[in-house]
Design a protein around this motif. Structure first.
Motif, PDB file in Angstrom:
ATOM      1  N   VAL A   1       8.641  -0.805  17.455  1.00  0.00           N
ATOM      2  CA  VAL A   1       9.240  -0.683  15.884  1.00  0.00           C
ATOM      3  C   VAL A   1       8.507  -2.201  15.445  1.00  0.00           C
ATOM      4  N   ALA A   2       7.342  -1.662  14.433  1.00  0.00           N
ATOM      5  CA  ALA A   2       6.768  -3.182  14.028  1.00  0.00           C
ATOM      6  C   ALA A   2       6.427  -2.904  12.694  1.00  0.00           C
ATOM      7  N   GLY A   3       5.996  -3.948  11.916  1.00  0.00           N
ATOM      8  CA  GLY A   3       5.557  -3.727  10.663  1.00  0.00           C
ATOM      9  C   GLY A   3       4.297  -3.218  10.594  1.00  0.00           C
ATOM     10  N   ASP A   4       3.663  -2.750   9.591  1.00  0.00           N
ATOM     11  CA  ASP A   4       2.355  -2.390   9.274  1.00  0.00           C
ATOM     12  C   ASP A   4       1.328  -3.287   9.010  1.00  0.00           C
ATOM     13  N   ASN A   5       0.846  -3.628  10.058  1.00  0.00           N
ATOM     14  CA  ASN A   5      -0.088  -4.980  10.241  1.00  0.00           C
ATOM     15  C   ASN A   5      -1.405  -4.620   9.361  1.00  0.00           C
ATOM     16  N   PRO A   6      -1.992  -3.462   9.366  1.00  0.00           N
ATOM     17  CA  PRO A   6      -3.255  -3.231   8.614  1.00  0.00           C
ATOM     18  C   PRO A   6      -2.869  -3.225   7.155  1.00  0.00           C
ATOM     19  N   GLU A   7      -1.795  -2.737   6.973  1.00  0.00           N
ATOM     20  CA  GLU A   7      -1.438  -2.758   5.392  1.00  0.00           C
ATOM     21  C   GLU A   7      -0.926  -3.869   4.697  1.00  0.00           C
ATOM     22  N   ILE A   8      -0.483  -4.821   5.661  1.00  0.00           N
ATOM     23  CA  ILE A   8      -0.210  -6.449   5.151  1.00  0.00           C
ATOM     24  C   ILE A   8      -1.768  -7.028   4.887  1.00  0.00           C
ATOM     25  N   GLY A   9      -2.756  -6.618   5.763  1.00  0.00           N
ATOM     26  CA  GLY A   9      -4.145  -7.149   5.579  1.00  0.00           C
ATOM     27  C   GLY A   9      -4.523  -6.409   4.121  1.00  0.00           C
ATOM     28  N   ARG A  10      -4.447  -5.178   3.830  1.00  0.00           N
ATOM     29  CA  ARG A  10      -4.850  -4.580   2.813  1.00  0.00           C
ATOM     30  C   ARG A  10      -4.286  -5.240   1.680  1.00  0.00           C
ATOM     31  N   LEU A  11      -3.049  -5.411   1.590  1.00  0.00           N
ATOM     32  CA  LEU A  11      -2.317  -6.002   0.343  1.00  0.00           C
ATOM     33  C   LEU A  11      -2.918  -7.388   0.137  1.00  0.00           C
ATOM     34  N   ALA A  12      -3.126  -8.086   1.115  1.00  0.00           N
ATOM     35  CA  ALA A  12      -3.812  -9.648   1.073  1.00  0.00           C
ATOM     36  C   ALA A  12      -5.429  -9.426   0.370  1.00  0.00           C
ATOM     37  N   ALA A  13      -6.004  -8.442   0.683  1.00  0.00           N
ATOM     38  CA  ALA A  13      -7.492  -8.340   0.107  1.00  0.00           C
ATOM     39  C   ALA A  13      -7.092  -7.903  -1.463  1.00  0.00           C
ATOM     40  N   ALA A  14      -6.169  -7.042  -1.302  1.00  0.00           N
ATOM     41  CA  ALA A  14      -6.171  -6.420  -2.957  1.00  0.00           C
ATOM     42  C   ALA A  14      -5.847  -7.397  -3.863  1.00  0.00           C
ATOM     43  N   HIS A  15      -4.794  -8.482  -3.308  1.00  0.00           N
ATOM     44  CA  HIS A  15      -4.350  -9.626  -4.169  1.00  0.00           C
ATOM     45  C   HIS A  15      -5.486 -10.593  -4.486  1.00  0.00           C
ATOM     46  N   PHE A  16      -6.302 -10.762  -3.598  1.00  0.00           N
ATOM     47  CA  PHE A  16      -7.545 -11.691  -4.029  1.00  0.00           C
ATOM     48  C   PHE A  16      -8.748 -10.950  -4.726  1.00  0.00           C
ATOM     49  N   ASN A  17      -8.989  -9.688  -4.505  1.00  0.00           N
ATOM     50  CA  ASN A  17      -9.751  -8.943  -5.219  1.00  0.00           C
ATOM     51  C   ASN A  17      -9.237  -9.042  -6.870  1.00  0.00           C
ATOM     52  N   GLU A  18      -8.163  -8.952  -7.068  1.00  0.00           N
ATOM     53  CA  GLU A  18      -7.527  -8.663  -8.376  1.00  0.00           C
ATOM     54  C   GLU A  18      -8.012 -10.043  -9.043  1.00  0.00           C
ATOM     55  N   ARG A  19      -8.055 -11.049  -8.440  1.00  0.00           N
ATOM     56  CA  ARG A  19      -8.177 -12.459  -8.888  1.00  0.00           C
ATOM     57  C   ARG A  19      -9.656 -12.897  -8.645  1.00  0.00           C
ATOM     58  N   ASP A  20     -10.445 -11.607  -8.401  1.00  0.00           N
ATOM     59  CA  ASP A  20     -12.089 -12.072  -8.535  1.00  0.00           C
ATOM     60  C   ASP A  20     -12.590 -13.186  -7.632  1.00  0.00           C
TER      61      ASP A  20
END
Length: 237
Positions: free
Chosen positions: A99-118
């Motif tokens: 039982v573990a967190g969704d590590n790929p999704e954590i990475g996707r969230l980080a990239a989306a955060h930086f993309n939104e800030r150009d």
């Protein structure tokens, strides 16, 4: 009603469950303790990498990170038929319920955060390197729209001296200095984020204008008590 309640507590299975996990951040342990209270488990906690050799109990919750003593203990437990559940995914080759967190999704969230800030330039940093790190990097790269992600994993640079923090700090500062600015840095957790913040302070770089730092775990004890409040992904352990 009172007699039924007493009977209910007597009927609950009083299993002893061994907990071999990191206590920080505390959310994972809080969830386990809440479930234990609901089911009448007796919890025994031990140092994660120093499991008891003579333990006799009913089940184990562990974070299997590949350390020799812990993995040897896990193999013995499995041979004895005692249930064991892994709470991270650093050793996927060891076949146990997990039982573990969704590590790929954590990475996707980080990239989306930086993309939104150009941001156009980004790095990933950690003082460790396990399979779960690779999963977050892969998830980040699925979404990231900037230049190729720089990956800074201290164990890959440190060789046999991963605890040489003075050398690590100098190495990390050199990495940060060499990258184009503005720079976004995605860190494995909030502890790693503080190492990056220290490097930025030594280089007299402004956070977040020159370097934006994003941690993981939303550990308020860490990010709310730095010279600059750090952003963090809330990993719901």
């Amino acid at each position: 009603h009172e007699s039924r309640q007493i009977w209910y507590h007597m009927a609950m299975e009083n299993h002893e469950v061994l907990i071999l996990i990191s206590s920080d951040p505390p959310h994972r342990f809080e969830g386990i303790a809440r479930l234990a209270g609901e089911h009448g488990w007796h919890i025994r906690t031990e140092a994660r990498r120093s499991p008891p050799k003579d333990w006799q109990g009913d089940g184990v919750l562990a974070m299997l990170d590949g350390s020799p003593a812990l993995m040897d203990f896990a193999r013995r437990i499995r041979r004895r038929g005692i249930p064991l559940v892994d709470l991270i995914e650093d050793c996927p080759e060891f076949k146990v319920p997990r039982v573990a967190g969704d590590n790929p999704e954590i990475g996707r969230l980080a990239a989306a955060h930086f993309n939104e800030r150009d941001f156009r330039h980004a790095a990933f940093f950690s003082v460790r390197h396990h399979h779960s790190h690779d999963l977050r990097i892969a998830g980040f790269n699925e979404v990231w729209r900037g230049a190729p992600l720089a990956v800074w994993l201290w164990p890959d640079e440190a060789g046999g001296s991963p605890d040489d923090w003075r050398r690590m700090g100098a190495w990390l500062s050199a990495k940060v200095k060499a990258m184009p600015k503005p720079l976004a840095i995605f860190c494995w957790n909030d502890y790693d984020a503080t190492h990056v913040l220290n490097a930025c302070r030594q280089l007299e770089l402004n956070v977040p204008n020159d370097v934006a730092i994003l941690g993981v775990d939303n550990n308020a004890v860490i990010f709310e008590h730095q010279s600059v409040n750090l952003s963090s992904i809330a990993h719901d352990h």
